[in-house]
Structure formats: C-alpha cells, structure tokens
Write an enzyme that holds these catalytic residues in place. Structure first.
Site, PDB file in Angstrom:
ATOM      1  N   ARG A 231      23.382  54.672  22.739  1.00 21.02           N
ATOM      2  CA  ARG A 231      24.588  54.626  21.910  1.00 21.02           C
ATOM      3  C   ARG A 231      25.820  54.714  22.795  1.00 21.02           C
ATOM      4  O   ARG A 231      25.947  55.626  23.623  1.00 21.02           O
ATOM      5  CB  ARG A 231      24.562  55.755  20.885  1.00 21.02           C
ATOM      6  CG  ARG A 231      23.345  55.659  19.966  1.00 21.02           C
ATOM      7  CD  ARG A 231      23.415  56.638  18.820  1.00 21.02           C
ATOM      8  NE  ARG A 231      22.201  56.586  18.019  1.00 21.02           N
ATOM      9  CZ  ARG A 231      21.949  55.698  17.068  1.00 21.02           C
ATOM     10  NH1 ARG A 231      22.850  54.759  16.793  1.00 21.02           N
ATOM     11  NH2 ARG A 231      20.817  55.732  16.376  1.00 21.02           N
TER      12      ARG A 231
ATOM     13  N   ASP B  96      39.530  39.466  41.206  1.00 25.79           N
ATOM     14  CA  ASP B  96      40.479  38.622  40.482  1.00 25.79           C
ATOM     15  C   ASP B  96      41.910  39.135  40.659  1.00 25.79           C
ATOM     16  O   ASP B  96      42.849  38.347  40.758  1.00 25.79           O
ATOM     17  CB  ASP B  96      40.117  38.581  38.996  1.00 25.79           C
ATOM     18  CG  ASP B  96      38.740  38.007  38.746  1.00 25.79           C
ATOM     19  OD1 ASP B  96      38.303  37.159  39.539  1.00 25.79           O
ATOM     20  OD2 ASP B  96      38.096  38.414  37.760  1.00 25.79           O
TER      21      ASP B  96
ATOM     22  N   SER C  93      36.112  51.707  38.542  1.00 20.44           N
ATOM     23  CA  SER C  93      35.395  50.485  38.179  1.00 20.44           C
ATOM     24  C   SER C  93      35.801  49.368  39.136  1.00 20.44           C
ATOM     25  O   SER C  93      36.985  49.200  39.420  1.00 20.44           O
ATOM     26  CB  SER C  93      35.704  50.062  36.738  1.00 20.44           C
ATOM     27  OG  SER C  93      35.112  48.802  36.454  1.00 20.44           O
TER      28      SER C  93
ATOM     29  N   LEU D 115      34.002  37.113  26.768  1.00 17.70           N
ATOM     30  CA  LEU D 115      34.565  38.269  26.084  1.00 17.70           C
ATOM     31  C   LEU D 115      33.975  39.494  26.765  1.00 17.70           C
ATOM     32  O   LEU D 115      32.781  39.769  26.656  1.00 17.70           O
ATOM     33  CB  LEU D 115      34.209  38.249  24.597  1.00 17.70           C
ATOM     34  CG  LEU D 115      34.708  39.445  23.784  1.00 17.70           C
ATOM     35  CD1 LEU D 115      36.232  39.488  23.745  1.00 17.70           C
ATOM     36  CD2 LEU D 115      34.135  39.419  22.371  1.00 17.70           C
TER      37      LEU D 115
ATOM     38  N   GLY E 177      38.635  46.718  52.882  1.00 14.13           N
ATOM     39  CA  GLY E 177      39.716  45.745  52.757  1.00 14.13           C
ATOM     40  C   GLY E 177      39.247  44.310  52.811  1.00 14.13           C
ATOM     41  O   GLY E 177      38.144  43.974  52.370  1.00 14.13           O
TER      42      GLY E 177
ATOM     43  N   GLY F  98      36.791  34.688  35.788  1.00 17.57           N
ATOM     44  CA  GLY F  98      37.626  34.720  36.978  1.00 17.57           C
ATOM     45  C   GLY F  98      39.040  34.220  36.780  1.00 17.57           C
ATOM     46  O   GLY F  98      40.025  34.941  37.000  1.00 17.57           O
TER      47      GLY F  98
ATOM     48  N   SER G 199      32.252  31.802  37.649  1.00 18.85           N
ATOM     49  CA  SER G 199      31.011  31.037  37.670  1.00 18.85           C
ATOM     50  C   SER G 199      31.164  29.740  36.896  1.00 18.85           C
ATOM     51  O   SER G 199      32.101  29.564  36.120  1.00 18.85           O
ATOM     52  CB  SER G 199      29.883  31.871  37.060  1.00 18.85           C
ATOM     53  OG  SER G 199      30.152  32.140  35.694  1.00 18.85           O
TER      54      SER G 199
END
Length: 326
Positions: free
Chosen positions: A39, A270, A264, A23, A243, A50, A149
């Site tokens: 916080r 993936d 990010s 999750l 790349g 994955g 993993s």
C-alpha cells in the site's frame, strides 16, 4: 519607468522531442516484499519522459521552449493537461495506443528507491518517418533536444534520420538509451552531420568502456574517442556524485558538484540537459553551461520523487561547484 519586469535574456529557439513520454507517478511505501499487498501513500503525478522534463526545466529557468511529444489515449491526454497547466507550449503528435506510465516508490526503512517503467505503445511502420518530418518542420535555427527512450516499433537509426533531416542550421542535442544509442555510438553511421551534443550517463559509459573509467581523465579519454570517431561535436559523460566530464575540440573539463543529500535521482539527467542547452542557447560559453548543468543536477537529486531542480538553489550550488581541466 520603474517596476517593469526585466526582459528575458536573448535566446535561440529550443525544441524538445519526446517520442516515448510517460505519466510519472511517485509515492511512498513500506519495504518491497513479494506476495503481499504493497500500500502506497502520498502519490504525486508529473508529466514525464526525457524531452518533457527538459522542456519543464528550461521553462523553470525562465527560458523559452516548445515541446514535441507523441501522445496516445487517455493517459496521453493526462500528460498533455499536466504540461499545459505548467505553461509548456505543446506540439502533440498522435500515436495509436496508450501513453505509458512509470512508478517510483520510495521506502524509508531501509531508505531505497524502486523505479517501475512500462513500455510505450507500439508504432506502426512508417509513423516514425512522419514524426521526423513534423519535427523538422517545427525546428528553427537553434537547438533541438532529442531525449528519452524510443517506443517499440521505431527504427534504431531514427536519431541519425533526424540529424540528417535537420541539417546544419540546427544544433541537435541527444540524450537517448538502448539500441538507438548503441547504433549511434558505432560511429555516427548515416548521419549527414554530427549531433552538436551527446550525453551519456555513467552506466552507458561503463558499458561502452567495458568498465567504469577510473577517474575524470579516463572518462575524458572515453569522450575524446567518441569525438575522434565522429559520433558528436561535443560529449558529456555523467559520473554520478562525481559530476560530469565535457569533451569538445580543444577542451576537456570536469565539474564536481558539492556534496548534497540525495532524495531521488529521478530527473537529474534531464535537469542537467535543460540547464546546459538553455545556457548555450543564451550564448554563454561551454564552461559556464557545464557549471549551470551540474548545479541543476545537484539540486534535482535533493528533490523528492519525480520533481526537478529548484531554480532558486542554483546560484549557491554553482558557486560551490569545482571546475578543473582534465
């Protein structure tokens, strides 16, 4: 008749395998400092791991996919519910304990990303054998993607056992890490047939070579050495913003993405695998698959948190990619 939706492109079956799903929680926060309460704001939850992300990516591209994933406890049920909400067909495999969680925190001043990943539940002896048998029973003549993993307690040679069990009717794509990857890289020991595809990220490539290869040609040489040793039929090595390099018999390609704003890096690999495998499953050539995969990864890094790529962005990104023979 007019107004009918276009039929989806012909496609071989794709089954993703996630033995250690998570999750994924992403949130924003202040600087990471010790000894104080940190916080967080704007938490977002996604199903992770994955193979889970590969399945989500295939579906986002209009492909057909089925997802085998090991789930345990209340967190496992949350992951399943999130995937069902996205319309991913699930084949859950019950395991003892709780499915793991991961936390990605984005700070603004300075702009940094921190990723905290918990271990998965420990598998008892013999459970991995049942998992391999279940996966082989679900696999059809097409692609199986083993990604992510492995949980504690699973043998390092599990990818080899799966490859042997699937046999020649299935193309196996592998994007794994840790000791199972290290064992596979020793030369495919115990594999009845080589995986159709092995993907390495830049960190894994640097560890294998002893240092980061200096340019795409050197990276292609690394991939060629793996082909020569019989590790896989095709190897893709990621180079971050530079790349990826694809090496297969008679073909060495480098695909450079356009410059994009990185928000990010979570999910970029993936996204790459999802676009690559789906394009191949649709009968397209490897160079076209590499272009689509590079564009998907470039789109993914512009998305916040644990989000994947934006499908509508891909045509423009594909056109902006540069392909060369190395």
């Amino acid at each position: 008749m007019t107004g009918l939706p276009a039929a989806p492109p012909p496609q071989l079956p794709v089954l993703t395998v996630t033995l250690n799903p998570a999750l994924d929680i992403a949130a924003r926060g202040g600087p990471i400092v010790p000894g104080v309460k940190l916080r967080l704001e704007d938490p977002v939850r996604h199903p992770g791991g994955g193979g889970v992300n590969v399945a989500r990516g295939v579906l986002r591209l209009g492909g057909r996919v089925r997802a085998f994933l090991a789930l345990g406890g209340g967190i496992g049920r949350q992951v399943a519910a999130l995937l069902e909400h996205e319309g991913v067909p699930l084949y859950p495999f019950e395991v003892p304990g709780e499915t793991r969680q991961s936390l990605t925190v984005h700070t603004e001043d300075p702009a940094e990303e921190f990723r905290f990943v918990l271990p998965g539940p420990h598998w008892p002896d013999g459970l991995s054998g049942f998992a391999v048998a279940r996966i082989a029973g679900l696999a059809e003549a097409g692609w199986v993607v083993l990604s992510g993993s492995q949980p504690p307690g699973t043998p390092d040679d599990l990818p080899a056992r799966l490859a042997a069990r699937l046999g020649p009717r299935v193309a196996l794509a592998i994007d794994i890490s840790g000791p199972p990857l290290a064992r596979l890289l020793r030369g495919g020991e115990g594999i009845g047939r080589r995986p159709a595809l092995l993907r390495l990220d830049e960190v894994e490539a640097a560890e294998l070579a002893g240092a980061m290869p200096s340019d795409p040609a050197a990276m292609a040489d690394l991939g060629q050495s793996l082909l020569t040793r019989g590790v896989a039929e095709a190897v893709v090595v990621a180079m971050g913003a530079a790349g990826s390099v694809l090496v297969r018999p008679g073909q060495r390609l480098h695909c450079l993405p356009p410059s994009v704003e990185v928000r990010s890096k979570v999910g970029a690999g993936d996204s790459f695998v999802a676009a690559l495998v789906l394009t191949l499953a649709r009968g397209k050539a490897w160079d076209e698959a590499l272009l689509m995969a590079t564009a998907a990864a470039a789109s993914a890094v512009t998305s916040p948190g644990t989000e994947l790529f934006v499908a509508d962005d891909l045509p423009a990104l594909v056109a902006a990619c540069r392909m060369e023979v190395v």
